[in-house]
Design an enzyme around this catalytic site. Structure first.
Site, PDB file in Angstrom:
ATOM      1  N   ASP A  40     -11.139  10.503  -3.055  1.00  0.00           N
ATOM      2  CA  ASP A  40     -11.010   9.056  -3.368  1.00  0.00           C
ATOM      3  C   ASP A  40     -12.349   8.616  -3.637  1.00  0.00           C
ATOM      4  OD1 ASP A  40      -9.419   6.901  -4.352  1.00  0.00           O
ATOM      5  OD2 ASP A  40     -10.303   5.995  -2.532  1.00  0.00           O
TER       6      ASP A  40
ATOM      7  N   ARG B  10      -1.196  -0.818  -4.390  1.00  0.00           N
ATOM      8  CA  ARG B  10      -2.136   0.144  -4.527  1.00  0.00           C
ATOM      9  C   ARG B  10      -1.477   1.408  -4.381  1.00  0.00           C
ATOM     10  NH1 ARG B  10      -7.858   0.761  -1.081  1.00  0.00           N
ATOM     11  NH2 ARG B  10      -9.030   0.706  -2.937  1.00  0.00           N
TER      12      ARG B  10
ATOM     13  N   ARG C 197     -18.095   1.057  -3.067  1.00  0.00           N
ATOM     14  CA  ARG C 197     -19.388   1.776  -2.838  1.00  0.00           C
ATOM     15  C   ARG C 197     -20.421   0.688  -3.568  1.00  0.00           C
ATOM     16  NH1 ARG C 197     -18.859   7.839  -2.736  1.00  0.00           N
ATOM     17  NH2 ARG C 197     -17.161   7.305  -4.383  1.00  0.00           N
TER      18      ARG C 197
ATOM     19  N   ASP D 234     -49.844   7.020   0.579  1.00  0.00           N
ATOM     20  CA  ASP D 234     -49.488   8.035   0.906  1.00  0.00           C
ATOM     21  C   ASP D 234     -50.300   9.372   0.436  1.00  0.00           C
ATOM     22  OD1 ASP D 234     -45.956   8.843   1.404  1.00  0.00           O
ATOM     23  OD2 ASP D 234     -47.433  10.538   0.722  1.00  0.00           O
TER      24      ASP D 234
ATOM     25  N   CYS E  91     -25.573   2.512  -5.960  1.00  0.00           N
ATOM     26  CA  CYS E  91     -25.025   3.410  -4.901  1.00  0.00           C
ATOM     27  C   CYS E  91     -25.589   4.963  -5.155  1.00  0.00           C
ATOM     28  CB  CYS E  91     -23.439   3.185  -5.021  1.00  0.00           C
ATOM     29  SG  CYS E  91     -22.542   4.344  -4.000  1.00  0.00           S
TER      30      CYS E  91
ATOM     31  N   TYR F 196      -0.367   7.317   3.712  1.00  0.00           N
ATOM     32  CA  TYR F 196       0.179   6.121   4.648  1.00  0.00           C
ATOM     33  C   TYR F 196       1.780   5.916   4.210  1.00  0.00           C
ATOM     34  CZ  TYR F 196      -4.808   4.908   5.562  1.00  0.00           C
ATOM     35  OH  TYR F 196      -5.978   5.097   5.923  1.00  0.00           O
TER      36      TYR F 196
ATOM     37  N   TYR G 183       0.922  -1.349  -0.095  1.00  0.00           N
ATOM     38  CA  TYR G 183      -0.107  -0.029  -0.173  1.00  0.00           C
ATOM     39  C   TYR G 183       0.941   1.220  -0.075  1.00  0.00           C
ATOM     40  CZ  TYR G 183      -4.275   2.407   0.909  1.00  0.00           C
ATOM     41  OH  TYR G 183      -5.689   3.007   0.937  1.00  0.00           O
TER      42      TYR G 183
HETATM   43  P1  ADP Z   1     -38.982   8.270   6.239  1.00  0.00           P
HETATM   44  O1  ADP Z   1     -37.959   8.945   5.979  1.00  0.00           O
HETATM   45  O2  ADP Z   1     -39.174   7.798   7.521  1.00  0.00           O
HETATM   46  O3  ADP Z   1     -39.670   7.284   5.293  1.00  0.00           O
HETATM   47  P2  ADP Z   1     -40.773  10.598   4.999  1.00  0.00           P
HETATM   48  O4  ADP Z   1     -40.839  11.925   5.733  1.00  0.00           O
HETATM   49  O5  ADP Z   1     -39.700  10.467   4.055  1.00  0.00           O
HETATM   50  O6  ADP Z   1     -40.473   9.375   6.234  1.00  0.00           O
HETATM   51  O7  ADP Z   1     -41.927  10.018   4.507  1.00  0.00           O
HETATM   52  C1  ADP Z   1     -43.363  10.103   5.257  1.00  0.00           C
HETATM   53  C2  ADP Z   1     -44.318   9.947   4.106  1.00  0.00           C
HETATM   54  O8  ADP Z   1     -45.535   9.794   4.786  1.00  0.00           O
HETATM   55  C3  ADP Z   1     -44.515  11.182   3.551  1.00  0.00           C
HETATM   56  O9  ADP Z   1     -44.610  10.775   1.990  1.00  0.00           O
HETATM   57  C4  ADP Z   1     -45.919  11.771   3.956  1.00  0.00           C
HETATM   58  O10 ADP Z   1     -46.647  12.216   2.719  1.00  0.00           O
HETATM   59  C5  ADP Z   1     -46.545  10.449   4.280  1.00  0.00           C
HETATM   60  N1  ADP Z   1     -47.659  10.691   5.325  1.00  0.00           N
HETATM   61  C6  ADP Z   1     -47.735  11.145   6.500  1.00  0.00           C
HETATM   62  N2  ADP Z   1     -48.896  11.026   7.002  1.00  0.00           N
HETATM   63  C7  ADP Z   1     -49.771  10.444   6.233  1.00  0.00           C
HETATM   64  C8  ADP Z   1     -51.181  10.194   6.369  1.00  0.00           C
HETATM   65  N3  ADP Z   1     -51.796  10.177   7.491  1.00  0.00           N
HETATM   66  N4  ADP Z   1     -51.591   9.578   5.382  1.00  0.00           N
HETATM   67  C9  ADP Z   1     -50.751   9.109   4.212  1.00  0.00           C
HETATM   68  N5  ADP Z   1     -49.611   9.525   4.138  1.00  0.00           N
HETATM   69  C10 ADP Z   1     -49.012  10.248   5.248  1.00  0.00           C
HETATM   70 FE1  SF4 Z   2     -22.313   4.224   0.432  1.00  0.00          FE
HETATM   71 FE2  SF4 Z   2     -24.368   5.473   0.059  1.00  0.00          FE
HETATM   72 FE3  SF4 Z   2     -23.324   4.245  -1.882  1.00  0.00          FE
HETATM   73 FE4  SF4 Z   2     -24.480   2.928   0.225  1.00  0.00          FE
HETATM   74  S1  SF4 Z   2     -25.612   4.188  -1.075  1.00  0.00           S
HETATM   75  S2  SF4 Z   2     -22.439   2.385  -0.649  1.00  0.00           S
HETATM   76  S3  SF4 Z   2     -24.072   4.248   1.903  1.00  0.00           S
HETATM   77  S4  SF4 Z   2     -22.441   5.996  -0.830  1.00  0.00           S
END
Ligand code: ADP
Ligand code: SF4
Length: 705
Positions: free
Chosen positions: A276, A234, A331, A427, A354, A186, A181
């Site tokens: 990198d 490397r 990755r 949703d 990724c 390093y 390496y």
């Molecule tokens: P996570 O990162 O945990 O997945 P997000 O905030 O990205 O959370 O996603 C949450 C989703 O839930 C959003 O798309 C929002 O529109 C949806 N959501 C929240 N409350 C409700 C509800 N009561 N009915 C339907 N969808 C909901």
């Molecule tokens: Fe890393 Fe994000 Fe790629 Fe997963 S998706 S290998 S965490 S850079």
């Protein structure tokens, strides 16, 4: 699931499946998992073996370890490095090589001496260096840095001996490729650069002399194991490429020319983790090419390089254009251990690409086993028994309603669907993706949309998953639907909470022109000048600052942390965040809290001295504390009798709706829920132990002389 084994691969990609000779061994194809940190030390040998094995099973022709120390004088603690010091280490690594060989792949070991870049915190041996120059990187945990010792001739002989012994131990452990390496700051690299190497003996001065130590490392490795194992070098070429050579365009050319016949394989890379293993927010696929493109013209030996390659067309182009012989992946192999098999079987749209978020590298900086946003099973192969492509069928398939189609809800739906449950995903938004629908429109974050795209692509192929948009789900709808299980993936909301000198969130800031990221997502933009107050400290504050500045808003960025987007040091993004803010003329004020705002002036208070000053601004954007959207859970809990009467057996919260965090955690949470539905949430996992077959060896250094 939508596997289409009938599909043939396009002959265009055949070249990727050709074998490649690496000295005395032959890689079965061109997919090469280059050495990369896994955060799995020799104390987690089964976790590590299963993590690497999964990639061999997924078709990677070569699987390498991460940095593997040859001697206690190369001790990177508390970072989770591997070792090749004694018999127990050999046994620990043998688990990995056996696992990799089961699938016909080769196993490589990245023998490593950190030189001046390690602090030897545990071993307490003075770090070694060519000339006593320490490495001061803008990186994690390099404080309290001891000035390294200048190596004398006997130190040089020691390091060469440790390399040779490490190579022999590696062969005993079953490795097919053994590394020297000379990269990333390093020891080998420190000899190459005159900034580190001020020596006046035969190891310093002219380039021929500076290369000598690396060449000797290669020689001793070949003498030790060269008949049985491929010897790989490397090497980092970024800095050397920038230095004019005497008879070649650069010193990088001259180093490769001098070493052209000394290695069986050249593994070429950039100089520091931020370039990198650069984040997609600032760098695209194949970013190493301008630095490493010349190597093949100067050696007949195979060349491997990386560049977050996920597209088979890019890979083929690298080979056809004579840039690389082997497609290196770190990755891409974490995000999709089955990438080669998917290309082989023509299942390109199933590749879990990724996204370049670098949560994986943050795991190394955190000192824990690797985590991945796209692949929640990474690191969980042994301890939780998860597999990136297979999941156990549900013993009792049931009707599951998932509310919320963000990263957590999508992953949960996908995995429950694969387990054979009848899934309804609803949703209230107009598209799936949750927080990603807005965040991927912010500067540099479009690649992150692959988190939603990959899952939506698979979900659309499933007949047991129904998906509904624009469906605001309340308690009555849930009771009417009467599923067996309810999963709430309703996400989190940003609050207007401020920050106290005790460094915890306190009281909301109340003014009509105080905004949160949710306002920006909803299209409510602040009137400038705007003060962004960020104590979330990951990407959101920095990226929204860029976004507002891009739209002509005059922005000042304020944080109680020491740097802008301070946590992005963990994801290699921090230097580039600062550069991006500077480019947009954003004023950055660190170590200050926002303590008052009256619509015309904001008061900033120094975190440590309490001194205040005022700054003119019309609006404030607080990027601080997120709290779960809990209303639906609370409403369901309040109607528990109706819920039981409807036959609902369980209600679970996942992702940000349970504990707000990075997207990687939401995906993992969704996956966990799907794996454990009907059982205990966050059930215990198997705990790995070091291998102690042999009584720990003790050979004092004094006795060895
Ligand atoms: P996570 O990162 O945990 O997945 P997000 O905030 O990205 O959370 O996603 C949450 C989703 O839930 C959003 O798309 C929002 O529109 C949806 N959501 C929240 N409350 C409700 C509800 N009561 N009915 C339907 N969808 C909901
Ligand atoms: Fe890393 Fe994000 Fe790629 Fe997963 S998706 S290998 S965490 S850079």
């Amino acid at each position: 699931m939508g596997t289409r084994f009938g599909m043939k691969r396009d002959p265009r990609y055949d070249v990727l499946f050709e074998p490649v000779k690496i000295g005395p061994v032959t890689a079965p194809n061109r997919f090469y998992q280059v050495p990369h940190a896994s955060g799995m030390t020799n104390a987690l040998p089964r976790v590590r073996a299963a993590f690497r094995e999964t990639k061999a099973e997924g078709g990677w022709g070569v699987i390498c370890t991460g940095a593997c120390s040859t001697d206690p004088s190369s001790d990177d603690s508390p970072l989770p490095f591997a070792t090749m010091w004694d018999t127990n280490d050999i046994r620990a690594h043998a688990m990995m090589t056996e696992a990799v060989h089961r699938h016909g792949s080769l196993a490589g070991v990245e023998l490593w001496h950190g030189g001046a870049s390690v602090m030897n915190r545990t071993s307490r041996i003075p770090p070694l260096s060519p000339s006593g120059i320490p490495w001061m990187a803008t990186h994690v945990g390099f404080m309290g840095n001891a000035r390294p010792k200048t190596m004398d001739k006997s130190d040089i002989r020691d390091v060469l001996r440790w390399q040779a012994e490490g190579a022999r131990k590696s062969r005993t452990a079953g490795f097919d490729i053994v590394y020297v390496y000379a990269g990333m700051g390093y020891l080998g690299y420190e000899f190459l650069l005159p900034e580190y190497n001020h020596r006046t003996d035969e190891y310093g001065g002219s380039l021929e002399n500076r290369v000598r130590f690396v060449r000797e490392l290669l020689d001793v490795t070949r003498d030790a194991v060269g008949k049985d194992c491929g010897v790989a070098l490397r090497i980092s070429l970024e800095e050397l490429r920038g230095r004019p050579g005497r008879h070649q365009p650069s010193e990088a050319h001259e180093v490769i020319e001098l070493l052209a016949d000394y290695a069986d394989l050249f593994d070429v890379k950039m100089d520091s983790s931020p370039t990198d293993c650069s984040a997609s927010r600032f760098t695209g696929e194949g970013s190493h090419e301008p630095v490493i493109d010349f190597v093949k013209s100067l050696t007949k030996k195979p060349v491997v390089g990386v560049g977050r390659f996920t597209s088979p067309d890019t890979m083929v182009s690298q080979i056809r254009r004579g840039v690389l012989d082997l497609i290196g992946g770190a990755r891409p192999s974490i995000a999709d251990p089955f990438l080669p098999v998917k290309i082989k079987e023509g299942r390109h749209d199933e590749i879990r690409e990724c996204i370049g978020c670098n949560i994986c590298i943050s795991s190394w900086h955190d000192g824990v086993p690797v985590r991945c946003t796209q692949n929640p099973t990474a690191g969980e192969e042994w301890r939780r028994g998860w597999h990136p492509e297979r999941v156990d069928a549900a013993k009792k398939p049931g009707k599951v309603l998932i509310v919320g189609g963000g990263p957590a809800g999508l992953e949960c739906a996908l995995t429950l669907g694969r387990r054979g449950h009848e899934v309804t995903l609803a949703d209230k938004g107009t598209s799936f993706g949750g927080r990603l629908t807005f965040e991927t429109r912010l500067p540099g974050l479009s690649t992150w949309n692959r988190v939603a795209e990959y899952r939506l692509g698979r979900l659309n192929e499933m007949t047991n998953v129904s998906m509904y948009l624009e469906s605001d789900i309340g308690v009555d709808e849930i009771i009417d639907l009467a599923p067996d299980h309810v999963v709430l993936a309703t996400g989190a909301r940003w609050t207007r909470m401020l920050y106290s000198s005790m460094e915890i969130p306190v009281g909301e800031l109340d003014h009509p022109r105080v905004y949160t990221p949710d306002d920006i997502a909803a299209g409510r933009l602040p009137e400038g000048p705007t003060l962004v107050f960020d104590f979330d400290n990951y990407y959101m504050g920095g990226v929204l600052t860029e976004y507002l500045a891009q739209q002509g808003n005059e922005v000042t960025y304020v944080t109680p942390a020491g740097q802008a987007s301070a946590w992005t040091i963990m994801t290699n993004e921090l230097p580039l965040v600062h550069r991006a803010l500077a480019r947009r003329n954003v004023r950055v004020t660190t170590l200050h809290m926002l303590t008052a705002f009256d619509g015309a002036m904001a008061t900033l208070t120094h975190l440590f001295t309490g001194e205040t000053f005022r700054i003119k601004c019309r609006s404030v954007l607080v990027v601080g504390l997120r709290m779960p959207r809990n209303e639906l859970f609370e409403a369901l809990t309040a109607r528990s009798e109706d819920v039981s009467a409807a036959g609902i057996k369980s209600i679970r919260r996942i992702g940000d709706g349970l504990a707000p965090g990075a997207i990687a955690h939401a995906v993992h949470s969704g996956h966990t829920c799907a794996q454990e539905l009907g059982g205990r949430q966050y059930a215990p996992y198997r705990r790995d132990t070091p291998i102690v077959d042999a009584e720990p060896e003790f050979k004092s250094r004094a006795a060895a002389e």
